[in-house]
Write a protein that holds these residues in place. Structure first.
Motif, PDB file in Angstrom:
ATOM      1  N   GLY A  76       0.714  -1.292  -0.056  1.00 27.65           N
ATOM      2  CA  GLY A  76      -0.049  -0.147   0.213  1.00 27.65           C
ATOM      3  C   GLY A  76       0.836   1.308   0.021  1.00 27.65           C
ATOM      4  N   ILE A  77       2.000   1.195  -0.541  1.00 26.04           N
ATOM      5  CA  ILE A  77       2.891   2.553  -0.708  1.00 26.04           C
ATOM      6  C   ILE A  77       2.737   3.110  -1.880  1.00 26.04           C
ATOM      7  CG2 ILE A  77       5.277   3.229  -0.554  1.00 26.04           C
ATOM      8  CD1 ILE A  77       5.943   0.564   1.358  1.00 26.04           C
ATOM      9  N   PRO A  78       2.566   4.435  -1.867  1.00 20.04           N
ATOM     10  CA  PRO A  78       2.245   5.013  -3.092  1.00 20.04           C
ATOM     11  C   PRO A  78       3.648   5.343  -3.955  1.00 20.04           C
ATOM     12  CG  PRO A  78       2.116   6.599  -1.387  1.00 20.04           C
ATOM     13  CD  PRO A  78       2.317   5.342  -0.580  1.00 20.04           C
ATOM     14  N   PHE A  79       3.425   5.000  -5.246  1.00 20.81           N
ATOM     15  CA  PHE A  79       4.609   5.153  -6.058  1.00 20.81           C
ATOM     16  C   PHE A  79       4.258   5.444  -7.322  1.00 20.81           C
ATOM     17  CE2 PHE A  79       2.932   0.880  -6.868  1.00 20.81           C
ATOM     18  CZ  PHE A  79       3.126   0.733  -8.141  1.00 20.81           C
ATOM     19  N   GLU A  80       5.232   5.851  -8.269  1.00 23.88           N
ATOM     20  CA  GLU A  80       5.053   6.472  -9.598  1.00 23.88           C
ATOM     21  C   GLU A  80       6.246   5.785 -10.375  1.00 23.88           C
ATOM     22  OE1 GLU A  80       4.649  10.165 -12.372  1.00 23.88           O
ATOM     23  OE2 GLU A  80       4.743  10.452 -10.089  1.00 23.88           O
ATOM     24  N   VAL A  81       6.014   5.354 -11.446  1.00 24.19           N
ATOM     25  CA  VAL A  81       6.911   4.889 -12.582  1.00 24.19           C
ATOM     26  C   VAL A  81       7.039   6.097 -13.390  1.00 24.19           C
ATOM     27  CG1 VAL A  81       7.482   2.936 -14.351  1.00 24.19           C
ATOM     28  CG2 VAL A  81       6.077   2.543 -12.420  1.00 24.19           C
ATOM     29  N   VAL A  82       8.552   6.320 -13.470  1.00 25.50           N
ATOM     30  CA  VAL A  82       9.101   7.418 -14.461  1.00 25.50           C
ATOM     31  C   VAL A  82       9.971   6.522 -15.349  1.00 25.50           C
ATOM     32  CG1 VAL A  82      10.494   9.495 -14.609  1.00 25.50           C
ATOM     33  CG2 VAL A  82       9.037   8.828 -12.404  1.00 25.50           C
ATOM     34  N   PRO A  83       9.240   6.347 -16.698  1.00 27.85           N
ATOM     35  CA  PRO A  83       9.818   5.692 -17.674  1.00 27.85           C
ATOM     36  C   PRO A  83      11.366   6.312 -18.114  1.00 27.85           C
ATOM     37  CG  PRO A  83       7.705   6.148 -18.312  1.00 27.85           C
ATOM     38  CD  PRO A  83       8.221   6.847 -17.066  1.00 27.85           C
ATOM     39  N   GLY A  84      12.384   5.567 -18.478  1.00 32.35           N
ATOM     40  CA  GLY A  84      13.483   5.921 -19.178  1.00 32.35           C
ATOM     41  C   GLY A  84      13.616   5.291 -20.629  1.00 32.35           C
ATOM     42  N   ILE A  85      14.924   5.789 -21.125  1.00 30.95           N
ATOM     43  CA  ILE A  85      14.877   5.481 -22.561  1.00 30.95           C
ATOM     44  C   ILE A  85      15.886   4.293 -22.505  1.00 30.95           C
ATOM     45  CG2 ILE A  85      16.318   6.043 -24.494  1.00 30.95           C
ATOM     46  CD1 ILE A  85      15.896   9.142 -24.140  1.00 30.95           C
ATOM     47  N   SER A  86      15.337   3.239 -22.991  1.00 29.13           N
ATOM     48  CA  SER A  86      15.929   1.991 -22.911  1.00 29.13           C
ATOM     49  C   SER A  86      17.404   1.680 -23.940  1.00 29.13           C
ATOM     50  CB  SER A  86      15.056   0.746 -23.281  1.00 29.13           C
ATOM     51  OG  SER A  86      15.779  -0.582 -23.195  1.00 29.13           O
ATOM     52  N   SER A  87      18.369   1.092 -23.347  1.00 25.23           N
ATOM     53  CA  SER A  87      19.594   0.719 -24.185  1.00 25.23           C
ATOM     54  C   SER A  87      19.048  -0.028 -25.385  1.00 25.23           C
ATOM     55  CB  SER A  87      20.623  -0.126 -23.457  1.00 25.23           C
ATOM     56  OG  SER A  87      20.206  -1.354 -22.994  1.00 25.23           O
ATOM     57  N   CYS A  88      18.051  -0.833 -25.323  1.00 22.34           N
ATOM     58  CA  CYS A  88      17.458  -1.572 -26.671  1.00 22.34           C
ATOM     59  C   CYS A  88      17.200  -0.833 -27.718  1.00 22.34           C
ATOM     60  CB  CYS A  88      16.402  -2.344 -26.174  1.00 22.34           C
ATOM     61  SG  CYS A  88      14.817  -1.398 -26.061  1.00 22.34           S
ATOM     62  N   ILE A  89      16.971   0.597 -27.671  1.00 26.55           N
ATOM     63  CA  ILE A  89      16.863   1.509 -28.764  1.00 26.55           C
ATOM     64  C   ILE A  89      17.806   2.690 -28.787  1.00 26.55           C
ATOM     65  CG2 ILE A  89      14.306   1.200 -29.172  1.00 26.55           C
ATOM     66  CD1 ILE A  89      13.925   3.784 -27.577  1.00 26.55           C
ATOM     67  N   ALA A  90      18.422   2.689 -27.647  1.00 26.66           N
ATOM     68  CA  ALA A  90      19.408   3.963 -27.606  1.00 26.66           C
ATOM     69  C   ALA A  90      20.836   3.598 -28.178  1.00 26.66           C
ATOM     70  CB  ALA A  90      19.523   4.514 -25.950  1.00 26.66           C
ATOM     71  N   ALA A  91      21.160   2.553 -27.497  1.00 27.65           N
ATOM     72  CA  ALA A  91      22.485   1.671 -28.002  1.00 27.65           C
ATOM     73  C   ALA A  91      22.593   1.623 -29.417  1.00 27.65           C
ATOM     74  CB  ALA A  91      22.939   0.401 -27.127  1.00 27.65           C
ATOM     75  N   PRO A  92      21.589   1.079 -30.000  1.00 27.23           N
ATOM     76  CA  PRO A  92      21.844   0.993 -31.524  1.00 27.23           C
ATOM     77  C   PRO A  92      22.008   2.424 -32.260  1.00 27.23           C
ATOM     78  CG  PRO A  92      20.138  -0.650 -30.773  1.00 27.23           C
ATOM     79  CD  PRO A  92      20.660   0.085 -29.532  1.00 27.23           C
ATOM     80  N   ALA A  93      20.859   3.260 -31.710  1.00 27.25           N
ATOM     81  CA  ALA A  93      20.757   4.663 -32.366  1.00 27.25           C
ATOM     82  C   ALA A  93      22.115   5.227 -32.219  1.00 27.25           C
ATOM     83  CB  ALA A  93      19.849   5.437 -31.757  1.00 27.25           C
ATOM     84  N   TYR A  94      22.846   4.955 -31.001  1.00 29.97           N
ATOM     85  CA  TYR A  94      24.223   5.911 -30.875  1.00 29.97           C
ATOM     86  C   TYR A  94      24.983   5.066 -31.834  1.00 29.97           C
ATOM     87  CZ  TYR A  94      23.519   9.238 -27.287  1.00 29.97           C
ATOM     88  OH  TYR A  94      23.162  10.473 -26.717  1.00 29.97           O
ATOM     89  N   ALA A  95      25.028   3.850 -32.172  1.00 28.17           N
ATOM     90  CA  ALA A  95      25.948   3.256 -33.001  1.00 28.17           C
ATOM     91  C   ALA A  95      25.656   3.558 -34.606  1.00 28.17           C
ATOM     92  CB  ALA A  95      25.695   1.766 -32.598  1.00 28.17           C
ATOM     93  N   GLY A  96      24.445   4.105 -34.923  1.00 28.00           N
ATOM     94  CA  GLY A  96      24.137   4.363 -36.401  1.00 28.00           C
ATOM     95  C   GLY A  96      23.226   3.221 -36.899  1.00 28.00           C
ATOM     96  N   ILE A  97      22.412   2.545 -35.778  1.00 22.39           N
ATOM     97  CA  ILE A  97      21.636   1.606 -36.339  1.00 22.39           C
ATOM     98  C   ILE A  97      20.392   1.746 -36.133  1.00 22.39           C
ATOM     99  CG2 ILE A  97      21.298  -1.071 -36.348  1.00 22.39           C
ATOM    100  CD1 ILE A  97      23.995  -1.264 -35.269  1.00 22.39           C
ATOM    101  N   PRO A  98      19.283   1.853 -37.203  1.00 22.27           N
ATOM    102  CA  PRO A  98      17.903   2.230 -36.733  1.00 22.27           C
ATOM    103  C   PRO A  98      17.215   0.631 -36.393  1.00 22.27           C
ATOM    104  CG  PRO A  98      18.217   2.518 -38.861  1.00 22.27           C
ATOM    105  CD  PRO A  98      19.760   2.244 -38.390  1.00 22.27           C
ATOM    106  N   VAL A  99      16.564   0.463 -35.558  1.00 24.15           N
ATOM    107  CA  VAL A  99      16.021  -0.913 -35.205  1.00 24.15           C
ATOM    108  C   VAL A  99      14.851  -1.207 -36.276  1.00 24.15           C
ATOM    109  CG1 VAL A  99      16.916  -1.215 -32.801  1.00 24.15           C
ATOM    110  CG2 VAL A  99      14.395   0.141 -33.378  1.00 24.15           C
ATOM    111  N   THR A 100      14.360  -0.141 -36.912  1.00 24.15           N
ATOM    112  CA  THR A 100      13.279  -0.360 -37.740  1.00 24.15           C
ATOM    113  C   THR A 100      13.667   0.666 -39.009  1.00 24.15           C
ATOM    114  OG1 THR A 100      11.680   1.338 -37.174  1.00 24.15           O
ATOM    115  CG2 THR A 100      11.580  -0.915 -36.201  1.00 24.15           C
ATOM    116  N   HIS A 101      13.264   0.095 -40.099  1.00 26.94           N
ATOM    117  CA  HIS A 101      13.344   0.942 -41.438  1.00 26.94           C
ATOM    118  C   HIS A 101      12.382   0.280 -42.421  1.00 26.94           C
ATOM    119  CE1 HIS A 101      15.176   2.117 -45.283  1.00 26.94           C
ATOM    120  NE2 HIS A 101      15.892   2.811 -44.662  1.00 26.94           N
ATOM    121  N   ARG A 102      11.863   1.302 -43.272  1.00 29.78           N
ATOM    122  CA  ARG A 102      10.491   0.906 -43.863  1.00 29.78           C
ATOM    123  C   ARG A 102      11.034  -0.423 -44.918  1.00 29.78           C
ATOM    124  NH1 ARG A 102       8.581   3.092 -48.577  1.00 29.78           N
ATOM    125  NH2 ARG A 102      10.081   4.820 -48.622  1.00 29.78           N
ATOM    126  N   LYS A 103      12.210  -0.114 -45.414  1.00 24.81           N
ATOM    127  CA  LYS A 103      12.407  -1.241 -46.513  1.00 24.81           C
ATOM    128  C   LYS A 103      13.126  -2.221 -46.070  1.00 24.81           C
ATOM    129  CE  LYS A 103      13.016   2.336 -50.127  1.00 24.81           C
ATOM    130  NZ  LYS A 103      13.837   2.740 -51.468  1.00 24.81           N
TER     131      LYS A 103
END
Length: 257
Positions: free
Chosen positions: A110-137
């Motif tokens: 019964g303790i009040p809490f709030e989840v504050v989302p963060g940017i996950s490495s599952c999308i950020a690490a590829p982005a910083y490495a020049g890899i988009p995880v999705t691409h239309r083609k």
């Protein structure tokens, strides 16, 4: 503040301190008790108030400062003292951060809490490495799995037949199991020449990237000797890295004159 305190389950992002959300930064500054993990930027720790109690509960492969059950108890104990507690985690608290377990414990008490989302490495690490995880083609979808097999469950944690069929597959916490992972993927139909990238410390200054194919990456890793944390990306989008990184460098040179 309520008599039972309040808890923020906050994602710090993948490493670069500038990637934390505004709300995440506010929760750090508001904290009376900050309980933080290993993969949190030291710069973010400087944002606490002078009177904040800081408690390190970081985990590394093969070495845990504190068991998860004890971390749960620690959060609850300080919240029951009426404190504002910020549980600061690398990435996002609900993406392999065990935030769901902590949230459930808080809800049960019964303790009040709030989840504050963060940017996950599952999308950020590829982005910083020049890899988009999705691409239309190339990839209309992507899947994220853990490289650790679960304990306390019947059978394997990961359905490798499903994972091998993903257009883009992102694997977290899988470096130590890389030989087994690549073999499982090929055994379930992933082409040996499928591009793959290993991204060490994505978004940190010490980021390193090794690319190859599913059949060659183990040997390349033996040469490179990357160290955890490593994000693994499998799929044709990895091949975009050379072009995007080259274009990014050329654009930067043009911009800086």
């Amino acid at each position: 503040m309520s008599e039972r305190g309040f808890v923020y389950l906050t994602g710090a992002g993948p490493g670069d301190p500038k990637l934390i959300t505004v709300k995440g930064l506010e929760s750090i500054r508001e904290a009376e008790v900050l309980i933080y993990d290993r993969l949190v930027s030291p710069e973010l720790l400087q944002e606490v108030s002078p009177h904040c109690e800081m408690i390190y509960v970081g985990k590394a492969s093969g070495h845990h400062t504190m068991k998860q059950e004890d971390i749960n108890d620690l959060i609850i104990r300080h919240a029951l003292r009426g404190k504002v507690v910020t549980r600061l985690k690398g990435g996002d608290p609900f993406v392999y951060g065990r935030g769901g377990e902590e949230a459930l414990c808080l809800a049960e008490r019964g303790i009040p809490f709030e989840v504050v989302p963060g940017i996950s490495s599952c999308i950020a690490a590829p982005a910083y490495a020049g890899i988009p995880v999705t691409h239309r083609k190339l990839a209309a979808s992507f899947a994220v799995i853990t490289g650790h097999e679960c304990t306390g469950k019947t059978g394997a944690c990961v359905d490798w037949s499903w994972a091998a069929g993903a257009e883009t597959l992102v694997i977290l916490m899988g470096l130590q199991q890389l030989p087994a992972i690549t073999q499982k993927l090929m055994n379930r139909g992933k082409a040996p020449d499928t591009p793959i990238a290993l991204i060490q410390s994505g978004s940190w200054e010490e980021q390193r990237v090794v690319t190859g194919t599913v059949s060659t990456i183990v040997e390349l890793q033996e040469q490179a000797q990357l160290k955890s944390p490593v994000t693994i990306v499998v799929g044709p989008v990895v091949a975009m890295r050379d072009q995007l990184i080259r274009q990014e460098v050329e654009s930067l040179l043009t911009y800086t004159g």
